[in-house]
Design a protein around this motif. Sequence first.
Motif, short mmCIF file in Angstrom:
data_model
loop_
_atom_site.label_atom_id
_atom_site.label_comp_id
_atom_site.label_asym_id
_atom_site.label_seq_id
_atom_site.Cartn_x
_atom_site.Cartn_y
_atom_site.Cartn_z
N ALA A 47 45.02 25.50 32.18
CA ALA A 47 44.57 26.60 32.98
C ALA A 47 43.08 26.84 33.60
CB ALA A 47 45.38 27.99 32.77
N PHE A 48 42.99 26.65 34.97
CA PHE A 48 41.36 27.12 35.65
C PHE A 48 41.25 28.72 35.02
CE2 PHE A 48 38.73 28.71 38.37
CZ PHE A 48 37.67 28.02 38.62
N GLY A 49 39.77 28.62 34.76
CA GLY A 49 39.48 30.13 33.35
C GLY A 49 40.25 31.33 35.01
N GLY A 50 39.11 30.27 36.05
CA GLY A 50 39.57 30.97 37.45
C GLY A 50 40.48 31.73 37.74
N SER A 51 41.38 30.81 37.61
CA SER A 51 43.28 31.01 37.96
C SER A 51 43.65 32.47 37.30
CB SER A 51 43.93 30.16 37.90
OG SER A 51 43.15 29.11 39.06
N LEU A 52 42.88 32.59 35.96
CA LEU A 52 43.66 33.63 34.77
C LEU A 52 43.05 34.53 35.07
CD1 LEU A 52 43.09 31.39 31.12
CD2 LEU A 52 44.98 32.30 31.99
N ALA A 53 41.62 34.56 35.21
CA ALA A 53 41.26 36.12 35.94
C ALA A 53 41.62 36.91 36.89
CB ALA A 53 39.34 35.63 36.13
N THR A 54 41.74 35.72 37.75
CA THR A 54 42.68 36.86 39.05
C THR A 54 43.88 37.21 38.38
OG1 THR A 54 41.63 34.90 40.25
CG2 THR A 54 43.35 35.23 41.47
N LEU A 55 44.53 36.12 38.29
CA LEU A 55 45.93 36.52 37.57
C LEU A 55 45.94 37.56 37.83
CD1 LEU A 55 49.22 36.02 38.32
CD2 LEU A 55 48.83 34.84 35.92
N ALA A 56 45.20 37.90 36.69
CA ALA A 56 44.82 39.44 35.25
C ALA A 56 44.49 40.73 36.45
CB ALA A 56 43.76 39.01 33.94
N THR A 57 43.31 40.16 37.45
CA THR A 57 43.40 41.26 38.45
C THR A 57 44.16 41.91 38.82
OG1 THR A 57 40.90 39.97 38.19
CG2 THR A 57 41.29 41.19 39.92
N LEU A 58 44.74 40.81 39.51
CA LEU A 58 46.03 40.90 40.24
C LEU A 58 46.87 41.53 39.61
CD1 LEU A 58 46.42 37.58 42.43
CD2 LEU A 58 45.59 39.62 43.29
N ALA A 59 47.21 41.54 38.86
CA ALA A 59 48.13 41.99 37.47
C ALA A 59 47.78 43.31 38.11
CB ALA A 59 48.52 41.71 36.54
N GLY A 60 46.36 43.39 37.25
CA GLY A 60 45.85 45.89 37.32
C GLY A 60 46.29 45.79 38.78
N TRP A 61 45.06 45.33 39.75
CA TRP A 61 45.61 46.07 41.24
C TRP A 61 47.17 46.73 41.39
CZ3 TRP A 61 48.96 44.79 45.56
CH2 TRP A 61 48.24 45.96 46.39
N VAL A 62 48.02 45.39 40.82
CA VAL A 62 49.32 45.43 41.16
C VAL A 62 50.17 47.32 40.29
CG1 VAL A 62 51.47 45.26 40.71
CG2 VAL A 62 49.93 44.01 42.04
N GLU A 63 49.21 47.49 38.50
CA GLU A 63 49.57 48.28 38.22
C GLU A 63 48.56 49.55 38.77
OE1 GLU A 63 51.64 50.30 34.80
OE2 GLU A 63 51.92 48.09 36.02
N THR A 64 48.02 49.50 39.12
CA THR A 64 47.45 50.86 39.68
C THR A 64 48.02 51.16 40.74
OG1 THR A 64 45.31 50.01 38.87
CG2 THR A 64 44.86 51.76 40.64
N GLN A 65 48.27 50.32 41.38
CA GLN A 65 49.47 50.63 43.02
C GLN A 65 50.24 51.44 42.68
OE1 GLN A 65 47.99 50.93 46.18
NE2 GLN A 65 50.66 52.52 45.78
N ARG A 66 51.13 50.75 41.56
CA ARG A 66 52.69 50.70 41.06
C ARG A 66 52.47 52.29 40.50
NH1 ARG A 66 55.83 50.67 36.39
NH2 ARG A 66 54.48 50.71 35.24
N ARG A 67 51.32 52.85 39.92
CA ARG A 67 51.09 54.19 39.65
C ARG A 67 50.82 55.39 39.93
NH1 ARG A 67 52.38 55.15 34.13
NH2 ARG A 67 52.46 52.73 32.56
N LEU A 68 50.53 54.81 41.12
CA LEU A 68 49.96 56.05 42.31
C LEU A 68 51.55 56.11 42.84
CD1 LEU A 68 47.00 55.12 43.51
CD2 LEU A 68 47.57 57.39 42.81
N ASP A 69 52.27 55.02 43.36
CA ASP A 69 53.83 54.97 43.72
C ASP A 69 55.20 55.67 42.62
OD1 ASP A 69 52.73 53.21 45.44
OD2 ASP A 69 53.91 50.82 45.22
#
Length: 151
Positions: A47-69
């Motif tokens: 796995a490309f390191g940038g893909s790992l970091a991007t997927l983690a960044t997206l997962a955190g973004w989703v979790e933040t929005q989910r908590r507000l929802d």
Amino acid sequence: MPRDWQTLLHSTIPLARAMQVSAAAEADGRQRLQVPLAPNVNDKGTAFGGSLATLATLAGWVETQRRLDEAGVVAAVEIVIQHGETDYLLPAAGDFSAVPLPIEAEAVERFVRQFERRGVARLVVAVELHCADEVVARFRGDYVAVRARET
């Protein structure tokens, strides 16, 4: 009504579509984001390191929005990452996923209260990345939610 996170990510973030991100709910509602290795591979066949970091960044973004929802926040919100840090532990030689770690209830309550009161709040989200049942990376991100301006 729960969001269709995969459709949201694919329609708003072209990179998520290119990475072939899919979303699946954990028992407690946290979203596990998954990607196949093929569109995220590096020159070493892992796995490309940038893909790992991007997927983690997206997962955190989703979790933040989910908590507000979950808290019933109905205001339009813009969520951005303020700071992110990834520790790479092992190469990921196959499909991989990212799942946010549980966040203490008090931290979430403080985040929601501050957002409702001030229109801006920060939430720290930790994410683990897995490949073949092994933790291959850990991520910690500071996400800022800002009440969107009405146009």
